[in-house]
Scaffold this active site. Structure first.
Site, PDB file in Angstrom:
ATOM      1  N   SER A 169       7.990 -35.965 -30.693  1.00 36.98           N
ATOM      2  CA  SER A 169       7.794 -37.285 -30.201  1.00 36.98           C
ATOM      3  C   SER A 169       7.720 -37.467 -28.543  1.00 36.98           C
ATOM      4  O   SER A 169       8.347 -36.728 -27.765  1.00 36.98           O
ATOM      5  CB  SER A 169       8.766 -38.227 -30.678  1.00 36.98           C
ATOM      6  OG  SER A 169       8.484 -39.382 -30.232  1.00 36.98           O
ATOM      7  N   TYR A 171      17.355 -41.234 -30.735  1.00 37.30           N
ATOM      8  CA  TYR A 171      16.071 -40.644 -31.587  1.00 37.30           C
ATOM      9  C   TYR A 171      15.404 -39.750 -30.724  1.00 37.30           C
ATOM     10  O   TYR A 171      15.110 -38.520 -31.060  1.00 37.30           O
ATOM     11  CB  TYR A 171      15.221 -41.791 -31.858  1.00 37.30           C
ATOM     12  CG  TYR A 171      13.855 -41.259 -32.608  1.00 37.30           C
ATOM     13  CD1 TYR A 171      13.724 -40.470 -33.740  1.00 37.30           C
ATOM     14  CD2 TYR A 171      12.595 -41.556 -31.971  1.00 37.30           C
ATOM     15  CE1 TYR A 171      12.509 -40.112 -34.194  1.00 37.30           C
ATOM     16  CE2 TYR A 171      11.501 -40.915 -32.195  1.00 37.30           C
ATOM     17  CZ  TYR A 171      11.262 -40.190 -33.333  1.00 37.30           C
ATOM     18  OH  TYR A 171      10.250 -39.703 -33.898  1.00 37.30           O
ATOM     19  N   LYS A 181      15.063 -35.186 -30.941  1.00 31.45           N
ATOM     20  CA  LYS A 181      13.845 -34.542 -30.832  1.00 31.45           C
ATOM     21  C   LYS A 181      13.714 -33.525 -29.829  1.00 31.45           C
ATOM     22  O   LYS A 181      13.487 -32.460 -29.792  1.00 31.45           O
ATOM     23  CB  LYS A 181      12.665 -35.539 -30.595  1.00 31.45           C
ATOM     24  CG  LYS A 181      12.409 -36.534 -31.902  1.00 31.45           C
ATOM     25  CD  LYS A 181      11.798 -35.573 -33.048  1.00 31.45           C
ATOM     26  CE  LYS A 181      11.282 -36.500 -34.345  1.00 31.45           C
ATOM     27  NZ  LYS A 181      10.964 -35.793 -35.512  1.00 31.45           N
TER      28      LYS A 181
END
Length: 346
Positions: A135, A159, A163
Site C-alpha cells: 500500500s 495499517y 504493510k
C-alpha cells in the site's frame, strides 16, 4: 499448467485478480476467511467463464492465514496432484486505517504473523514466488505530492506499518536465498470502480472505509449525504487529492507481475500501482455525478486522524519493468462502479 494460491481472494481486490487470472485459463485456489467478504462474489463468474472450466480450474477454501496447519494441508494436498501450487498472490489482511489505530494488535497479528506463516509453509513446499498486496500508506506523506519507490518510508498508522514490515520481511527472505525467492510488492494507491462487465465490484460486509462504496450508498439513497473530511487541505478546492486507479487495471498489474516473475531470475522489488494522476475528492464526486447523471449531496466534516493531503504515484517503474499501462480513466471508474452497484441491487 500453473496453479496460483490467492489469499484474500474473495475481497474487492482479490476477487478481481481471481476473475482475471481464471479468464486466462490458469488454475486458482482462493483462501479467504470471509470475515468481510462473501462466497457470493463468485456466483457470477459462470457468466464469463465456462462452468466446466471453473469446476476444473477453481477451488475455494475457507480459512485464516494464521492457521498454519490449514496452510500446510493446502500445499500438501496440491503437491500430491499433477499440478502443485507454483505462486502465491497474497491479498489477505485487515485494511482499515482507522480501525488499525484503535486495534493495532489485531492488525499485527493478522497481517504480519499471517504472512510469516504463509511464507514458512511456501518454503517447505519449494513455492518461492510471491506477489504481495502492499500500500501507498507505507510512505511518509510529508515528503511531497508525487511518490516514487525511493520516497521516504515512514507509515503514520498501524495499517501502513504492518504493510511495510511485511515488505521488509519478504526482502530479508529474498536476501537469505537470492537464487531462490522471487518477490514483488505492489504498492496500491486508490483502487475504485468495478469489473467492466458488471460481474463483481466492491461490496464489504462490515465497515465501509473506502470512498466509492460510500458514494454509491448516497447515489442509491441508502445514505442521505456523503461526508468529505476536511475542506482546508492544500489543493485547488481544499479537499484531499488521491491517485484513483480502476480495479481492472490494478488486477492486470498482478498478471503482469506474475509473468515477470515466471520469466526472470529471482528478484525482489517494490512497485507503485497507480495512474500517476491526482484527483480531489470533490472532483471525483463531480465526475461521478456527470458520468451517471446522479446527484451526490455532501457535507464537510473534520479531518480524520491519520489522513493527509495529497498522495499520487510515480508509476514509471512499474510501466518500465512490467510493461503494464493503466488503460482506464476516471469516467470508466465511475461508470463501471455504478453499473455494477445499480445492477446488483435490482
Amino acid at each position: 499448467m500453473e496453479k496460483i494460491l490467492i489469499t484474500g481472494g474473495a475481497g474487492y481486490v482479490g476477487s478481481h485478480i481471481t476473475l482475471n487470472i481464471l479468464k486466462r485459463g490458469l488454475k486458482v485456489i482462493v483462501l479467504d476467511s470471509f470475515v468481510n467478504s462473501s462466497k457470493d462474489v463468485f456466483n457470477n463468474f459462470c457468466k464469463v467463464i465456462d462452468k466446466k472450466i471453473l469446476k476444473r480450474n477453481f477451488k475455494i477454501i475457507t480459512g485464516d492465514i494464521r492457521n498454519k496447519k490449514l496452510l500446510n494441508d493446502i500445499f500438501e494436498d496440491n503437491a500430491k496432484t499433477e499440478c502443485a501450487i507454483s505462486s502465491v498472490i497474497h491479498c489477505a489482511g485487515l485494511k482499515s486505517v482507522q480501525t488499525s489505530i484503535i486495534n493495532p494488535k489485531e492488525y499485527w497479528d493478522v497481517n504480519v504473523l499471517g504472512t510469516m506463516n504463509l511464507v514458512d509453509i511456501m518454503e517447505s513446499y519449494s513455492c518461492k514466488k510471491i506477489i504481495f498486496s502492499s500500500s501507498a500508506t507505507v510512505y511518509d506523506p510529508s515528503v511531497g505530492d508525487i511518490l516514487d519507490e525511493n520516497s521516504r518510508i515512514s507509515p503514520i498508522n498501524p495499517y501502513g506499518s504492518t504493510k511495510f514490515v511485511v515488505e521488509k520481511f519478504l526482502e530479508d527472505i529474498h536476501k537469505s536465498s537470492k537464487n531462490e525467492w522471487k518477490c514483488i510488492n505492489l504498492r496500491y494507491f486508490n483502487p475504485i470502480g468495478a469489473d467492466p462487465e458488471g460481474i463483481i465490484g466492491e461490496s464489504p460486509l462490515k465497515e465501509k472505509n473506502n470512498i466509492f462504496p460510500l458514494i454509491m450508498d448516497v447515489a442509491s439513497k441508502k445514505l442521505e449525504k456523503f461526508t468529505i473530511f476536511g475542506n482546508d487541505w492544500d489543493s485547488s478546492d481544499g479537499t484531499c487529492v488521491r491517485d484513483y486507479i480502476h480495479i481492472d487495471d490494478l488486477a492486470e498489474s498482478h498478471i503482469k507481475a506474475l509473468e515477470y516473475l515466471n520469466n526472470n531470475t529471482p528478484v525482489f522489488m517494490n512497485l507503485n500501482v497507480g495512474t500517476g494522476e491526482g484527483t480531489s475528492v470533490l472532483e471525483l464526486i463531480k465526475k461521478f455525478e456527470e458520468t451517471n447523471q446522479i446527484s451526490i449531496p455532501f457535507i464537510y466534516g473534520e479531518r480524520r486522524k491519520g489522513d493527509f493531503g495529497t498522495v499520487v504515484a510515480d508509476n514509471r517503474l512499474a510501466k518500465k519493468v512490467l510493461g503494464w499501462i493503466p488503460k482506464k480513466d476516471l469516467k470508466d471508474m465511475c461508470k463501471d462502479g455504478w453499473n455494477w452497484f445499480s445492477n446488483k441491487n435490482i
